[in-house]
Design an enzyme around this catalytic site. Structure first.
Site, PDB file in Angstrom:
ATOM      1  N   ASP A  62       0.818  -1.220   0.000  1.00 27.50           N
ATOM      2  CA  ASP A  62       0.000   0.000   0.000  1.00 27.50           C
ATOM      3  C   ASP A  62       0.849   1.266   0.000  1.00 27.50           C
ATOM      4  O   ASP A  62       2.071   1.216   0.182  1.00 27.50           O
ATOM      5  CB  ASP A  62      -0.984  -0.016   1.187  1.00 27.50           C
ATOM      6  N   ASN A 128      -8.237  -2.869  13.876  1.00 26.25           N
ATOM      7  CA  ASN A 128      -9.599  -3.250  13.465  1.00 26.25           C
ATOM      8  C   ASN A 128      -9.587  -4.458  12.525  1.00 26.25           C
ATOM      9  O   ASN A 128     -10.593  -4.782  11.913  1.00 26.25           O
ATOM     10  CB  ASN A 128     -10.313  -2.063  12.807  1.00 26.25           C
ATOM     11  N   HIS A 130      -7.671  -4.795   9.766  1.00 29.41           N
ATOM     12  CA  HIS A 130      -7.366  -4.563   8.349  1.00 29.41           C
ATOM     13  C   HIS A 130      -6.025  -5.197   7.962  1.00 29.41           C
ATOM     14  O   HIS A 130      -5.125  -5.342   8.784  1.00 29.41           O
ATOM     15  CB  HIS A 130      -7.425  -3.076   7.974  1.00 29.41           C
ATOM     16  N   GLU A 135      -9.964  -2.111   4.793  1.00 28.76           N
ATOM     17  CA  GLU A 135     -10.674  -1.842   6.035  1.00 28.76           C
ATOM     18  C   GLU A 135     -11.891  -2.772   6.185  1.00 28.76           C
ATOM     19  O   GLU A 135     -12.341  -3.375   5.195  1.00 28.76           O
ATOM     20  CB  GLU A 135     -11.142  -0.375   6.044  1.00 28.76           C
TER      21      GLU A 135
HETATM   22  C1  GLP Z   1      -0.999   0.376   8.485  1.00 30.83           C
HETATM   23  C2  GLP Z   1      -0.584  -0.405   7.240  1.00 30.83           C
HETATM   24  C3  GLP Z   1      -0.707  -1.890   7.437  1.00 30.83           C
HETATM   25  C4  GLP Z   1      -0.072  -2.269   8.755  1.00 30.83           C
HETATM   26  C5  GLP Z   1      -0.817  -1.626   9.893  1.00 30.83           C
HETATM   27  C6  GLP Z   1      -0.235  -1.946  11.261  1.00 30.83           C
HETATM   28  O1  GLP Z   1      -2.332   0.741   8.499  1.00 30.83           O
HETATM   29  N1  GLP Z   1      -1.320  -0.062   6.078  1.00 30.83           N
HETATM   30  O2  GLP Z   1      -0.101  -2.550   6.344  1.00 30.83           O
HETATM   31  O3  GLP Z   1      -0.105  -3.653   8.901  1.00 30.83           O
HETATM   32  O4  GLP Z   1      -0.768  -0.228   9.721  1.00 30.83           O
HETATM   33  O5  GLP Z   1       0.847  -1.100  11.530  1.00 30.83           O
HETATM   34  P1  GLP Z   1       1.869  -1.333  12.683  1.00 30.83           P
HETATM   35  O6  GLP Z   1       2.708  -2.485  12.272  1.00 30.83           O
HETATM   36  O7  GLP Z   1       2.662  -0.071  12.774  1.00 30.83           O
HETATM   37  O8  GLP Z   1       1.076  -1.616  13.917  1.00 30.83           O
END
Ligand code: GLP
Length: 241
Positions: A62, A128, A130, A135
């Protein structure tokens, strides 16, 4: 699902590294990569190793819409800093946050994925549930698309920005349909804030309201979590220290 519970993210970094090492040994050529704080210790282990990715391809999950790859909070910048500058790949793909035509950009990225079938995909998970930026409520069949980020996602990611208002409200994300086509998936999560999502993903019903629950339908998933992220699972696990 193969579930590995570790003491902390340092141990997680070593265990996750081993999954990459094994995938390489098995001939994997295309790696689906993720950003966020979670994969950092795995990338550190890869950078410190002598694993060779110079003939390999990476495709990221992403990117924020509106951020240039040179912006410090863009996912392209994150990947360059944490991995690609130190461990070169043959080619690396990240959605173009500055693309003028979102539909054309989504199509272009789907073509990139079609041309380079993903052998191994690493995923984090949102609080949540995702995956990527898919989402809750997103169709399991969707391919690359522009997402209106959930308010809770904007809040969770605000920690990386000077001000919450600086967090982009939209992002490109590889779709769940494409993620599910990768041959192997490694999902990583640390901390209590992920415990509900992890329990829902592994023990809850498969529902689009919990995007990661779709992984119950994939036949080659490794879940790498620390004790805190595992704390709401009904099963008990040995903890790797
Ligand atoms: C973001 C990214 C995800 C990631 C998530 C968790 O929203 N788009 O790909 O897995 O956050 O992030 P973190 O690893 O910092 O908790």
């Amino acid at each position: 699902m193969n579930i590995i519970v570790v003491e902390n993210e340092q141990v997680g970094g070593r265990e996750g590294y081993k999954v990459f090492e094994q995938a390489l040994a098995n001939g994997a050529n295309v790696f689906g990569l993720a950003t966020g704080s979670t994969p950092v210790t795995i990338y550190e282990n890869i950078v410190a190793s002598d694993l060779d990715f110079s003939e390999k391809t990476s495709i990221n999950l992403d990117e924020y819409q509106g951020l240039a790859g040179t912006h410090e909070q863009s996912y392209r910048y994150f990947m360059d800093e944490h991995l690609f500058n130190k461990k070169p790949f043959k080619e690396t793909f990240v959605p173009n946050g500055l693309a003028e035509d979102p539909e054309a950009e989504a199509k272009r990225y789907d073509q990139v994925i079609a041309d380079h079938p993903i052998d191994m995909q690493i995923l984090g998970i949102g609080q949540n549930g995702h995956i990527g930026f898919n989402e809750p409520g997103t169709s399991f069949d969707i391919t690359t698309h522009l997402v209106d980020l959930a308010e809770s996602t904007i809040e969770a990611n605000a920690r990386f920005f000077a001000d919450k208002n600086d967090v982009p409200r939209r992002a490109y994300s590889m779709g769940i349909g494409s993620i599910m086509k990768s041959k192997q998936i490694l999902l990583v999560a640390y901390g209590e804030s992920k415990a509900d999502a992890i329990a829902g993903m592994i023990e809850g019903p498969v529902t689009e309201e919990m995007p990661a629950s779709v992984l119950q339908r994939h036949d080659n998933v490794t879940v790498l979590i620390d004790k805190a992220a595992a704390s709401k699972l009904s099963q008990k696990f040995d903890v790797k220290a």
